[in-house]
Motif scaffolding. Structure first.
Motif, PDB file in Angstrom:
ATOM      1  N   ALA A  35     -60.490  11.427 -29.535  1.00  0.00           N
ATOM      2  CA  ALA A  35     -59.530  11.334 -30.682  1.00  0.00           C
ATOM      3  C   ALA A  35     -59.601  10.303 -31.098  1.00  0.00           C
ATOM      4  O   ALA A  35     -58.611   9.956 -32.687  1.00  0.00           O
ATOM      5  CB  ALA A  35     -58.131  12.419 -29.808  1.00  0.00           C
ATOM      6  N   ALA A  36     -59.183   8.956 -30.239  1.00  0.00           N
ATOM      7  CA  ALA A  36     -58.938   7.584 -30.479  1.00  0.00           C
ATOM      8  C   ALA A  36     -59.530   7.139 -31.829  1.00  0.00           C
ATOM      9  O   ALA A  36     -59.624   6.736 -32.489  1.00  0.00           O
ATOM     10  CB  ALA A  36     -58.438   7.052 -30.066  1.00  0.00           C
ATOM     11  N   LEU A  37     -61.167   7.794 -31.555  1.00  0.00           N
ATOM     12  CA  LEU A  37     -62.502   6.958 -32.075  1.00  0.00           C
ATOM     13  C   LEU A  37     -61.887   7.481 -33.083  1.00  0.00           C
ATOM     14  O   LEU A  37     -62.344   7.105 -34.321  1.00  0.00           O
ATOM     15  CB  LEU A  37     -63.661   7.414 -31.475  1.00  0.00           C
ATOM     16  N   VAL A  38     -61.968   8.896 -33.659  1.00  0.00           N
ATOM     17  CA  VAL A  38     -61.976  10.058 -34.838  1.00  0.00           C
ATOM     18  C   VAL A  38     -60.949   9.587 -35.218  1.00  0.00           C
ATOM     19  O   VAL A  38     -61.434   8.889 -36.870  1.00  0.00           O
ATOM     20  CB  VAL A  38     -61.487  11.442 -34.512  1.00  0.00           C
ATOM     21  N   SER A  39     -59.433   9.523 -35.130  1.00  0.00           N
ATOM     22  CA  SER A  39     -58.518   8.489 -36.361  1.00  0.00           C
ATOM     23  C   SER A  39     -58.650   7.344 -36.264  1.00  0.00           C
ATOM     24  O   SER A  39     -58.382   7.246 -37.226  1.00  0.00           O
ATOM     25  CB  SER A  39     -57.295   9.075 -34.899  1.00  0.00           C
ATOM     26  N   GLY A  40     -59.490   6.468 -35.212  1.00  0.00           N
ATOM     27  CA  GLY A  40     -59.629   5.205 -36.037  1.00  0.00           C
ATOM     28  C   GLY A  40     -60.833   5.111 -37.409  1.00  0.00           C
ATOM     29  O   GLY A  40     -60.779   4.766 -38.290  1.00  0.00           O
ATOM     30  N   ALA A  41     -61.605   5.907 -37.005  1.00  0.00           N
ATOM     31  CA  ALA A  41     -62.569   6.127 -37.767  1.00  0.00           C
ATOM     32  C   ALA A  41     -62.515   6.659 -39.081  1.00  0.00           C
ATOM     33  O   ALA A  41     -62.474   6.594 -40.694  1.00  0.00           O
ATOM     34  CB  ALA A  41     -63.944   7.181 -37.698  1.00  0.00           C
ATOM     35  N   ARG A  46     -60.463   5.802 -45.133  1.00  0.00           N
ATOM     36  CA  ARG A  46     -60.140   5.606 -45.754  1.00  0.00           C
ATOM     37  C   ARG A  46     -60.037   5.666 -47.255  1.00  0.00           C
ATOM     38  O   ARG A  46     -59.906   5.878 -48.221  1.00  0.00           O
ATOM     39  CB  ARG A  46     -58.745   6.322 -45.183  1.00  0.00           C
ATOM     40  N   PRO A  47     -60.072   4.618 -46.999  1.00  0.00           N
ATOM     41  CA  PRO A  47     -59.900   3.216 -48.221  1.00  0.00           C
ATOM     42  C   PRO A  47     -61.387   3.802 -48.649  1.00  0.00           C
ATOM     43  O   PRO A  47     -61.235   3.149 -50.684  1.00  0.00           O
ATOM     44  CB  PRO A  47     -60.390   1.953 -48.022  1.00  0.00           C
ATOM     45  N   ILE A  48     -62.488   3.441 -48.154  1.00  0.00           N
ATOM     46  CA  ILE A  48     -63.843   4.102 -49.003  1.00  0.00           C
ATOM     47  C   ILE A  48     -63.302   5.565 -49.145  1.00  0.00           C
ATOM     48  O   ILE A  48     -64.126   5.080 -50.550  1.00  0.00           O
ATOM     49  CB  ILE A  48     -65.229   4.078 -47.920  1.00  0.00           C
ATOM     50  N   GLN A  49     -63.138   6.627 -48.489  1.00  0.00           N
ATOM     51  CA  GLN A  49     -63.385   8.130 -49.602  1.00  0.00           C
ATOM     52  C   GLN A  49     -62.192   7.753 -50.426  1.00  0.00           C
ATOM     53  O   GLN A  49     -62.584   8.488 -51.682  1.00  0.00           O
ATOM     54  CB  GLN A  49     -62.441   8.876 -48.495  1.00  0.00           C
ATOM     55  N   THR A  50     -61.163   7.260 -51.048  1.00  0.00           N
ATOM     56  CA  THR A  50     -60.149   6.821 -51.830  1.00  0.00           C
ATOM     57  C   THR A  50     -61.282   5.878 -53.237  1.00  0.00           C
ATOM     58  O   THR A  50     -60.827   6.902 -54.134  1.00  0.00           O
ATOM     59  CB  THR A  50     -58.843   6.118 -51.466  1.00  0.00           C
ATOM     60  N   ALA A  51     -61.614   5.053 -53.008  1.00  0.00           N
ATOM     61  CA  ALA A  51     -62.826   4.110 -53.876  1.00  0.00           C
ATOM     62  C   ALA A  51     -63.421   5.243 -54.670  1.00  0.00           C
ATOM     63  O   ALA A  51     -63.845   4.992 -55.111  1.00  0.00           O
ATOM     64  CB  ALA A  51     -63.084   3.224 -52.713  1.00  0.00           C
ATOM     65  N   ASN A  52     -63.892   6.110 -53.113  1.00  0.00           N
ATOM     66  CA  ASN A  52     -65.701   7.314 -53.938  1.00  0.00           C
ATOM     67  C   ASN A  52     -64.914   7.850 -55.084  1.00  0.00           C
ATOM     68  O   ASN A  52     -65.363   8.280 -55.832  1.00  0.00           O
ATOM     69  CB  ASN A  52     -65.956   7.714 -52.501  1.00  0.00           C
ATOM     70  N   ARG A  53     -63.103   8.897 -54.898  1.00  0.00           N
ATOM     71  CA  ARG A  53     -63.402   9.628 -55.162  1.00  0.00           C
ATOM     72  C   ARG A  53     -62.639   8.843 -56.310  1.00  0.00           C
ATOM     73  O   ARG A  53     -63.120   9.524 -58.011  1.00  0.00           O
ATOM     74  CB  ARG A  53     -61.695   9.928 -54.609  1.00  0.00           C
ATOM     75  N   ALA A  54     -61.940   7.280 -56.346  1.00  0.00           N
ATOM     76  CA  ALA A  54     -61.796   6.564 -57.726  1.00  0.00           C
ATOM     77  C   ALA A  54     -62.895   6.604 -58.586  1.00  0.00           C
ATOM     78  O   ALA A  54     -63.027   6.872 -60.510  1.00  0.00           O
ATOM     79  CB  ALA A  54     -61.339   5.577 -57.301  1.00  0.00           C
ATOM     80  N   ALA A  55     -64.311   6.218 -58.125  1.00  0.00           N
ATOM     81  CA  ALA A  55     -65.258   6.097 -58.622  1.00  0.00           C
ATOM     82  C   ALA A  55     -65.806   7.040 -59.694  1.00  0.00           C
ATOM     83  O   ALA A  55     -66.165   7.402 -60.801  1.00  0.00           O
ATOM     84  CB  ALA A  55     -66.594   5.410 -57.999  1.00  0.00           C
ATOM     85  N   GLU A  56     -65.661   8.459 -58.834  1.00  0.00           N
ATOM     86  CA  GLU A  56     -65.654   9.663 -59.381  1.00  0.00           C
ATOM     87  C   GLU A  56     -65.098   9.681 -61.101  1.00  0.00           C
ATOM     88  O   GLU A  56     -65.924  10.436 -61.921  1.00  0.00           O
ATOM     89  CB  GLU A  56     -66.131  10.131 -58.491  1.00  0.00           C
ATOM     90  N   GLU A  57     -63.630   9.657 -60.502  1.00  0.00           N
ATOM     91  CA  GLU A  57     -62.678   9.957 -61.896  1.00  0.00           C
ATOM     92  C   GLU A  57     -63.243   9.042 -63.139  1.00  0.00           C
ATOM     93  O   GLU A  57     -63.646   9.108 -64.149  1.00  0.00           O
ATOM     94  CB  GLU A  57     -61.211   9.894 -60.994  1.00  0.00           C
TER      95      GLU A  57
END
Length: 264
Positions: A35-41, A46-57
């Motif tokens: 659980a700790a590993l999943v939460s850490g991942a 999250r910043p990478i996912q946010t950046a990907n969404r921003a790039a798609e937009e």
């Protein structure tokens, strides 16, 4: 007699493998570590996912702008830079405490949404976010183009689009449908370039300021209409209501008024 080992970890390891207590504790520890590993991942990605969404937009926005006749030249002449700002839809002004980077977090708070009554809810949303990210192109001190995200209900479900308006805040420069659930071969044609090509030059309001935009049942018959799609009347009505809501007083209306007055 041997001294008792008070180290709990060593006592756990000393238990026989078939011990129920050892099995339960080991399973708990493995679950906790996973659980700790999943939460850490999740936090790390999250910043990478946010950046990907921003790039798609940004890619969708770039495609929309490039498809507007004459826009590539206008961007080149002006330096080609679209600026972005988060708007407080309640007053049509730039948000004081919400930025593009913090917009998702702000909208995760139910307090930053406004419930819509039946008379207001033309787009069938149920509620409207209090903040929205828009994109602006300036020509000197004035806004020459504004890109507005839209959402509403079509025949098959939610539709999302980006609408571009010319500097008069009344003439459509283009539209890009970014997501929909409409019927293939019918309502799904809203994503086709050939249908979206009927939007540029369409005027939202008449000379008296009344909202007149609509998707026609067939070919457009006036400056306030765009072509309808055969067999997709409900999809066309959904697009009509979506545009009318977001360009009205409960959507971007206050922002457009401020831009029109030269106050933005």
């Amino acid at each position: 007699m041997a001294a008792r080992n008070w180290n709990p970890w060593l006592r756990l390891l000393a238990l026989p493998n078939e011990s129920r207590a050892k099995t339960v504790l080991v399973a708990f520890l493995v679950s906790a570590v996973c659980a700790a590993l999943v939460s850490g991942a999740t936090v790390a990605l999250r910043p990478i996912q946010t950046a990907n969404r921003a790039a798609e937009e940004q890619a969708r926005i770039a495609a929309l702008v490039e498809g507007i006749p004459g826009m590539a030249t206008l961007l080149e002449q002006s330096g080609g830079a679209l600026s972005t700002v988060v708007i407080n839809l309640r007053n049509g002004r730039a948000a004081a405490d919400v930025t593009p980077a913090t917009l998702d977090a702000a909208l995760s708070d139910p307090g930053n949404w406004t419930a819509l009554d039946a008379g207001q809810d033309l787009a069938g949303l149920g509620q409207r976010p209090d903040y929205a990210q828009v994109f602006l192109l300036r020509d000197g001190d004035s806004v020459s183009l504004v890109l507005l995200p839209l959402s509403g209900q079509g025949y098959g479900g939610r539709m999302d689009a980006i609408l571009a308006l010319r500097g008069d805040m009344n003439t459509i420069a283009g539209i890009a449908v970014t997501q929909h659930s409409e019927t293939p071969g019918l309502g799904a044609r809203i994503e086709e370039t050939s249908w979206q090509a009927s939007f540029p030059g369409t005027e939202l309001r008449d000379d008296g300021g009344e909202m007149r935009f609509r998707v026609a049942r067939g070919p457009a018959s006036g400056v306030h209409e765009v072509d309808g799609i055969t067999g997709a009347t409900r999809t066309g009505r959904g697009v009509t209501q979506m545009v009318r809501f977001w360009l009205g007083p409960d959507g971007y209306g206050p922002l457009l008024d401020a831009i029109d007055r030269g106050e933005f």
